[in-house]
Write a protein that holds these residues in place. Structure first.
Motif: not given
Length: 395
Positions: A107, A28-29, A76-78, A102, A109, A42-44
């Motif tokens: 990523a 994620a990062h 985990t992306p949320q 994001a 969002p 996908l963005y976390t």
């Protein structure tokens, strides 16, 4: 150094190594790429402070596996939830910060907008904008905050599956329900035209409304002008059940758009073979031209909870049910031409509310203690979700 001190030093070192391994495995990062291209992941967002406190507490008690599990869950992306509050300028600034963060990580969002007037029928998550004018100003601020950056919008969970007319909040003329449809359609018209934005509307889930009921609600809410609809937000229905329900809803929307009647569509209670035969005979639209859907898999790894028979007058099977687990990891590659994504929209570990299941309360009789308020971190449930995950979230 004493033996006890050496043991503690080794435990901390082991914990650090375990958590570092989980962190390294999480995508994620990653550093933002130097080029501009569609989001690849996908963005976390930053984790709930309650999750951070729980992880530290688990480390202090040398529960390294659980600490690593909860950490993996938070990495985990949320979705990022916007629940109202603040001025339009505040909302615009907050949304802008999220989509910019994001974008720096290349990523996508997921923005869960949750501020509709009369939200949640004044129940556990009551609140929302004061009126239509207030809501439209809020949506305008969200639009300005997104700008031309990519975003997927989960537009108002429970807004169409739980109308004012469903909970005694409407008048005889259906004024508030009509306003609800107008409010949702306003948001669609404001957000969907943005360059990188996809808007999904509320279709509840496969254990709630049947297809013939939810399709007219989606149409009245403006799904014709949106990318599609979402399923299972904060609920527990299985992936296979949701995929079939989503296909039926999307197919019925296509059938109605061609002049058909939603009442004629097969619903989730038809025998599967009969429903598929009907679709084959009546829906010829290519999947690319149909309305797509996304599902929330944040807590459906064990499927829905079956309450004990005859024990509770109001079992509240949706409210902090015991023994659940996180589900499929978020992905934009579902293998289903109608399903755009599996997402973690509900933040796993955050409470659904104080569940009394028809008893006098205040304790949740399934747990023997009082649940946290809606949206608050629920450490016991967080542990359940990570321990019962299917698939397991650890690398």
């Amino acid at each position: 150094m004493t033996a006890r001190a050496r043991t503690r030093t080794l435990s901390v070192a082991a914990a650090t190594a375990a958590l570092a391994a989980v962190t390294a495995a999480a995508p994620a990062h990653a550093a933002a790429p130097a080029h501009s291209a569609p989001p690849a992941a996908l963005y976390t967002p930053p984790s709930d402070p309650g999750a951070q406190a729980q992880i530290l507490d688990l480390l202090r008690h040398r529960q390294l596996k659980d600490a690593a599990g909860v950490l993996a869950m938070t990495l985990t992306p949320q979705a990022v939830w916007f629940n109202g509050g603040g001025t339009p300028a505040d909302v615009q600034k907050s949304v802008q910060a999220t989509v910019a963060s994001a974008a720096r990580r290349h990523a996508l969002p997921v923005l869960a907008l949750y501020n509709i007037p009369g939200r949640d029928c004044a129940q556990y998550s009551a609140g929302g904008a004061a009126d239509t004018a207030d809501y439209e100003a809020w949506i305008d601020a969200v639009r300005a905050g997104i700008g031309d950056r990519p975003a997927d919008v989960i537009l108002e969970p429970d807004s169409l599956a739980l109308l004012p007319s469903d909970c005694g909040m409407d008048d005889a003329q259906g004024t508030r329900t009509a306003e609800r449809y107008d409010q949702i359609h306003y948001a669609v018209d404001a957000l969907e035209p943005l360059a990188g934005t996809k808007v999904y509307l509320d279709a509840g889930h496969s254990g709630w409304h049947n297809v013939n009921d939810i399709v007219p609600r989606l149409i009245a809410g403006g799904v014709g002008d949106a990318t599609g609809f979402f399923l299972n937000i904060s609920n527990y229905r299985s992936d296979a059940e949701l995929a079939w329900y989503g296909k039926l809803v999307s197919s019925c929307l296509s059938y109605v758009s061609a002049g058909g009647d939603a009442a004629a569509c097969p619903n989730q209670y038809w025998p599967t073979a009969d429903a598929q035969n009907w679709l084959d005979a009546n829906v010829t639209t290519a999947p690319s031209a149909m309305k797509h859907f996304v599902t929330d898999t944040s807590r459906n790894g064990q499927g829905p909870w079956t309450p004990p028979a005859g024990v509770y007058s109001a079992p509240q099977d949706w409210c902090n049910p015991p023994g659940r687990g996180t589900g499929a990891r978020p992905t934009l590659a579902t293998g289903d031409p109608l399903q755009d994504a599996k997402l973690w929209v509900k933040i796993p570990g955050q409470s659904d509310g104080q569940c009394t299941r028809g008893t006098a309360g205040p304790d949740d009789p399934e747990r023997g203690y009082q649940d946290p308020a809606a949206g608050a971190w629920f450490p016991q449930q967080a542990l359940e979700l990570e321990r019962n995950a299917d698939p397991n979230p650890l690398p």
